[in-house]
Each structure stands twice: as C-alpha cells, then as structure tokens.
Design a protein around this motif. Structure first.
Motif, PDB file in Angstrom:
ATOM      1  N   UNK A   1      49.467  47.441 -42.765  1.00 38.35           N
ATOM      2  CA  UNK A   1      49.789  48.775 -43.296  1.00 38.35           C
ATOM      3  C   UNK A   1      48.991  49.047 -44.572  1.00 38.35           C
ATOM      4  N   UNK A   2      48.947  48.042 -45.442  1.00 42.66           N
ATOM      5  CA  UNK A   2      48.186  48.196 -46.690  1.00 42.66           C
ATOM      6  C   UNK A   2      46.699  48.287 -46.406  1.00 42.66           C
ATOM      7  N   UNK A   3      46.231  47.534 -45.419  1.00 44.82           N
ATOM      8  CA  UNK A   3      44.813  47.570 -45.079  1.00 44.82           C
ATOM      9  C   UNK A   3      44.410  48.968 -44.617  1.00 44.82           C
ATOM     10  N   UNK A   4      45.236  49.582 -43.795  1.00 47.32           N
ATOM     11  CA  UNK A   4      44.935  50.940 -43.332  1.00 47.32           C
ATOM     12  C   UNK A   4      44.990  51.941 -44.485  1.00 47.32           C
ATOM     13  N   UNK A   5      45.925  51.722 -45.387  1.00 45.04           N
ATOM     14  CA  UNK A   5      46.033  52.593 -46.563  1.00 45.04           C
ATOM     15  C   UNK A   5      44.778  52.493 -47.431  1.00 45.04           C
ATOM     16  N   UNK A   6      44.317  51.255 -47.654  1.00 39.39           N
ATOM     17  CA  UNK A   6      43.100  51.038 -48.449  1.00 39.39           C
ATOM     18  C   UNK A   6      41.873  51.635 -47.763  1.00 39.39           C
ATOM     19  N   UNK A   7      41.817  51.511 -46.444  1.00 40.36           N
ATOM     20  CA  UNK A   7      40.689  52.059 -45.699  1.00 40.36           C
ATOM     21  C   UNK A   7      40.613  53.583 -45.854  1.00 40.36           C
ATOM     22  N   UNK A   8      41.777  54.223 -45.891  1.00 44.50           N
ATOM     23  CA  UNK A   8      41.791  55.676 -46.086  1.00 44.50           C
ATOM     24  C   UNK A   8      41.351  56.041 -47.492  1.00 44.50           C
ATOM     25  N   UNK A   9      41.794  55.259 -48.460  1.00 48.99           N
ATOM     26  CA  UNK A   9      41.388  55.501 -49.853  1.00 48.99           C
ATOM     27  C   UNK A   9      39.876  55.362 -50.001  1.00 48.99           C
ATOM     28  N   UNK A  10      39.298  54.411 -49.277  1.00 44.18           N
ATOM     29  CA  UNK A  10      37.859  54.131 -49.372  1.00 44.18           C
ATOM     30  C   UNK A  10      37.039  54.981 -48.395  1.00 44.18           C
ATOM     31  N   UNK A  11      37.701  55.851 -47.646  1.00 40.49           N
ATOM     32  CA  UNK A  11      37.038  56.750 -46.686  1.00 40.49           C
ATOM     33  C   UNK A  11      36.302  55.989 -45.582  1.00 40.49           C
ATOM     34  N   UNK A  12      36.886  54.883 -45.137  1.00 44.75           N
ATOM     35  CA  UNK A  12      36.277  54.121 -44.039  1.00 44.75           C
ATOM     36  C   UNK A  12      37.282  53.890 -42.906  1.00 44.75           C
ATOM     37  N   UNK A  13      38.359  54.647 -42.892  1.00 51.08           N
ATOM     38  CA  UNK A  13      39.389  54.436 -41.875  1.00 51.08           C
ATOM     39  C   UNK A  13      38.868  54.758 -40.473  1.00 51.08           C
ATOM     40  N   UNK A  14      38.181  55.903 -40.332  1.00 51.43           N
ATOM     41  CA  UNK A  14      37.632  56.273 -39.028  1.00 51.43           C
ATOM     42  C   UNK A  14      36.593  55.245 -38.579  1.00 51.43           C
ATOM     43  N   UNK A  15      35.779  54.797 -39.521  1.00 50.71           N
ATOM     44  CA  UNK A  15      34.774  53.771 -39.199  1.00 50.71           C
ATOM     45  C   UNK A  15      35.453  52.497 -38.699  1.00 50.71           C
ATOM     46  N   UNK A  16      36.510  52.086 -39.384  1.00 51.05           N
ATOM     47  CA  UNK A  16      37.231  50.867 -39.002  1.00 51.05           C
ATOM     48  C   UNK A  16      37.851  51.014 -37.616  1.00 51.05           C
ATOM     49  N   UNK A  17      38.343  52.205 -37.295  1.00 55.51           N
ATOM     50  CA  UNK A  17      38.915  52.443 -35.966  1.00 55.51           C
ATOM     51  C   UNK A  17      37.832  52.355 -34.879  1.00 55.51           C
ATOM     52  N   UNK A  18      36.682  52.954 -35.156  1.00 62.75           N
ATOM     53  CA  UNK A  18      35.581  52.898 -34.176  1.00 62.75           C
ATOM     54  C   UNK A  18      35.058  51.470 -34.041  1.00 62.75           C
ATOM     55  N   UNK A  19      35.007  50.749 -35.150  1.00 62.65           N
ATOM     56  CA  UNK A  19      34.538  49.364 -35.106  1.00 62.65           C
ATOM     57  C   UNK A  19      35.498  48.504 -34.282  1.00 62.65           C
ATOM     58  N   UNK A  20      36.767  48.816 -34.360  1.00 62.09           N
ATOM     59  CA  UNK A  20      37.768  48.109 -33.559  1.00 62.09           C
ATOM     60  C   UNK A  20      37.483  48.299 -32.075  1.00 62.09           C
ATOM     61  N   UNK A  21      37.107  49.512 -31.686  1.00 64.15           N
ATOM     62  CA  UNK A  21      36.745  49.774 -30.285  1.00 64.15           C
ATOM     63  C   UNK A  21      35.525  48.968 -29.875  1.00 64.15           C
ATOM     64  N   UNK A  22      34.554  48.869 -30.766  1.00 66.98           N
ATOM     65  CA  UNK A  22      33.339  48.096 -30.476  1.00 66.98           C
ATOM     66  C   UNK A  22      33.680  46.624 -30.285  1.00 66.98           C
ATOM     67  N   UNK A  23      34.526  46.095 -31.150  1.00 62.45           N
ATOM     68  CA  UNK A  23      34.946  44.692 -31.044  1.00 62.45           C
ATOM     69  C   UNK A  23      35.725  44.447 -29.755  1.00 62.45           C
ATOM     70  N   UNK A  24      36.513  45.406 -29.346  1.00 60.17           N
ATOM     71  CA  UNK A  24      37.254  45.292 -28.084  1.00 60.17           C
ATOM     72  C   UNK A  24      36.278  45.250 -26.905  1.00 60.17           C
ATOM     73  N   UNK A  25      35.280  46.125 -26.914  1.00 57.66           N
ATOM     74  CA  UNK A  25      34.364  46.248 -25.778  1.00 57.66           C
ATOM     75  C   UNK A  25      33.324  45.131 -25.729  1.00 57.66           C
ATOM     76  N   UNK A  26      32.856  44.673 -26.885  1.00 51.35           N
ATOM     77  CA  UNK A  26      31.788  43.664 -26.922  1.00 51.35           C
ATOM     78  C   UNK A  26      32.341  42.246 -26.965  1.00 51.35           C
ATOM     79  N   UNK A  27      33.359  42.015 -27.784  1.00 51.71           N
ATOM     80  CA  UNK A  27      33.871  40.652 -27.985  1.00 51.71           C
ATOM     81  C   UNK A  27      35.303  40.468 -27.504  1.00 51.71           C
ATOM     82  N   UNK A  28      35.799  41.424 -26.725  1.00 47.75           N
ATOM     83  CA  UNK A  28      37.123  41.318 -26.089  1.00 47.75           C
ATOM     84  C   UNK A  28      38.263  41.127 -27.095  1.00 47.75           C
ATOM     85  N   UNK A  29      38.159  41.729 -28.267  1.00 42.02           N
ATOM     86  CA  UNK A  29      39.256  41.662 -29.229  1.00 42.02           C
ATOM     87  C   UNK A  29      40.503  42.255 -28.586  1.00 42.02           C
ATOM     88  N   UNK A  30      41.577  41.502 -28.585  1.00 41.91           N
ATOM     89  CA  UNK A  30      42.801  41.956 -27.918  1.00 41.91           C
ATOM     90  C   UNK A  30      43.671  42.788 -28.857  1.00 41.91           C
TER      91      UNK A  30
END
Length: 387
Positions: free
Chosen positions: A330-359
């Motif tokens: 929860x705090x990590x997502x809050x910090x990501x929004x403060x730093x304006x990288x929340x959308x980037x982190x969400x898209x990166x999560x999709x990349x990790x799921x598709x490339x490295x099978x992050x569950x």
C-alpha cells in the motif's frame, strides 16, 4: 541447416546498365547454389509481407525513389539491409541532386541501411568522407575487376551478410527464442521455478527444439543485454546443455548503445533531479528501506527506458525485488503516485508477467495493459515479435 533467405533488388536504372545487370544476375546465380536467393527488378513485387520473409535485403543502385523507399521500409519493418550505391554517391553525381527532395530521401536511406557495400577504393574514400554510415565494406565488382571472381564475391558477401545479421540478432529472434529467453531469465533468478514440474518439462522440450541459429542469436542477444550469466544459471538449473557460442569471437559492427555494466542502481538516482530526490526523501519513512530501494530502481529504469539504454538485466533486477523483497505494498503504491511513476510501475508489472511469468501473488501493482504497455515491452526487450 536452413538456407539463408536473401532478397536482391536492382533498381530499373541500375539494371538498365549492362555492367550492373551482369553484377546482380551473376551474383544471384552464384548465391543460388547455397542460399535461397531471389532477384527482383520491380518494387511492386515487394510488399511488407514479402520483405519480412527474407533474412536480409540487398539493394543495388541509388538516386531512385524505389531503392531509397525500399531500404527505409525494410528498416521500419526491422529487416536487415545492405545497400550498394554502385558509385552513385560520387561528388560529380551529387551536384545534380543536392537541392532536391530525392537528396534528402537518399541520405535517409543510406543512414537507415544496416551496412553499405562499396565496389572500389575511390568509392570507399569518398563514402567515408561523406559520413552518412560508418558500417561499410569494400568488395570489388567482378564485372570490372579481374582480381575477384563471382564465386569470391558471393563468398565475401555471405560473410558480410552474416556480420550484418549477427549485429542485428535481436531483430531476428524467433517467437520460440523470445519465450526461451524469458523462461531462462526467470529460472536464472528464481530457483523455485523448478518446483513447477509441468513447466520444467515443457521448457526442456522447447529448448531442445531450438536450432543452432536460434542459439547463436540468443547468446548474442544475452551478451548485448547483460543477461548471459543469468541465462547460463538458468540452463545449469534445468540441466540443459546448449550449443557453445563464443560471442566474443563473432565479428559484428559496433552497437549503437553501450550499456553500463552492473545491476540496476537501488541506492540513488543515476541522473540529476533534485526535485525527484527531495520528493522521495521527504516522503519516505525510516523503516521503509526496501520501499525506498525499489522506488530508486523504478525511477532509474524508467529513465533508462525513456532514453533507450536499458539492458534486459535491469528488468530481471526488478523481478527479484517484486518476488523476494518484504514491502508494504500500500505504501509502495502511494510512493509511486507521489513520484509520478505509478502508471509506469503498473505497465512494468504487465511486462514482467508476460516476459518472466511474474505471478499475481507477487505483483505489488495492478497490471496495466494498453498501447503504452506494448511500447514499453518493445523498448525493454528489443524483441521484434510484437512489431
């Protein structure tokens, strides 16, 4: 072994000259003995679908719209190219085109070419001074020189083609090779993958189906993307012996990007931004050690991707953090929004799921799939399969 697929294109202007007609037809005949070669004189015969079926496109002749546009089209489709200007870039020819649209188009085509083939010492000297492309090789025309035969020309060009292909190995990775890279990358950083027996068995079977050419390109790519050690660890864990490829001994042109060595920085920004640093420092709590480390990693990776110098190793570094670090999500997502990288982190999560099978259980951010995610995937992997 699969034959190299070569598309030769001679412009109508070049083909109308006997010396160049004899060059291309003789070359096609010679290469046809060992490769799958096709000689074309009409641009109407080469659509996008045709272009991507060939390993390499070799265009002969310049100062013609069709030649220049074909090189640029192949570049945009990520098909490696070789351009033979056939003496058309000499100063006395330049004068006739200097202030025309064709001049700008021709310059763009030469710059887009994967490499340039020159036929004489004079042509090499003037082309080198031009400075439009530093990837070139002198191989003389057997129609004009008794010092070389068509057989020698064919052999030397094939070596030249291989250098071009090895330089652009990332563009030629098959779908199966891309999947193998992602799987080995995951296994190289996460030994628990071995607990999935079905996946382990399928992975071993899929690796067995890869050709020597696939492995050559995988190993070149892994060297470029700084993941060779991780992939070797993955191969070791699954007890798979891949064909030996000594990348350092492969002749290639110097890459456009030279990544810095080492893992993704997690203790400071790798670029100057006092505003971002202050924003993080002023909002982080003393006990949020891993949250702070990951924020630095995400900021640094975003900067690298935005500036086109992010090795795939750094994606694996983020996977490790997501997968193994204890954090308050929860705090990590809050910090990501403060730093304006929340959308980037969400898209990166999709990349990790598709490339490295992050569950899903190890995703601190909700995956976001949109056009920007697709572009992010291309930018971080450099794979050509989503183009």
């Amino acid at each position: 072994m699969e034959k190299l697929k070569i598309l030769l294109y001679s412009s109508s202007t070049a083909d109308a000259q006997t010396v160049f007609h004899e060059l291309t037809t003789g070359l096609a005949q010679t290469m046809g003995q060992t490769t799958d070669v096709r000689l074309v004189n009409s641009p109407q015969e080469i659509d996008d679908e045709t272009l991507v079926k060939f390993d390499i496109l070799h265009v002969f002749g310049c100062w013609e719209m069709s030649s220049a546009r074909l090189i640029i089209k192949a570049h945009n489709l990520h098909t490696p190219t070789v351009y033979s200007p056939l003496g058309g870039l000499q100063p006395w020819v330049f004068k006739r085109h200097r202030s025309t649209y064709l001049y700008r188009l021709q310059k763009r085509a030469i710059q887009c070419a994967s490499a340039v083939h020159l036929c004489s010492n004079l042509e090499r000297e003037t082309f080198q001074r031009l400075g439009w492309n530093t990837r070139f090789k002198l191989i003389k025309n057997p129609v004009l020189s008794s010092l070389i035969s068509f057989e020698e020309l064919g052999q030397r060009l094939l070596v030249f083609y291989q250098k071009v292909l090895d330089t652009h190995a990332r563009l030629l990775l098959s779908q199966e090779s891309c999947v193998a890279i992602g799987n080995l990358l995951e296994l190289g950083v996460d030994v628990d993958v071995l607990n999935d027996r079905d996946h382990r068995t399928k992975m071993h079977d899929d690796l067995s189906k890869l050709s020597p050419t696939d492995w050559r390109r995988i190993m070149i790519y892994s060297n470029d993307e700084r993941i060779e050690v991780t992939l070797e660890k993955g191969l070791e864990r699954i007890k798979f012996i891949a064909p030996k490829v000594v990348v350092e001994e492969i002749d290639r042109f110097k890459g456009v990007v030279d990544y810095s060595s080492g893992d993704l920085k997690e203790d400071e920004l790798t670029y100057k931004s006092s505003i971002t640093t202050d924003r993080l420092v002023n909002n982080i709590k003393l006990e949020e050690v891993n949250e702070k480390r990951l924020c630095y990693m995400l900021l640094n990776l975003k900067y690298e991707i935005d500036h086109n110098f992010a090795p795939l190793l750094h994606l694996a570094n983020v996977y490790v953090a997501f997968r193994f670090w204890e954090m308050n999500e929860d705090r990590l997502r809050e910090l990501a929004k403060i730093l304006h990288i929340h959308d980037f982190a969400q898209r990166l999560t999709s990349v990790l799921r598709d490339i490295m099978r992050l569950s899903e259980g190890f995703m601190p951010f909700q995956p976001l799939d949109d056009k920007s995610t697709a572009q992010l995937k291309r930018n971080i992997t450099k794979f050509n399969i989503w183009h």
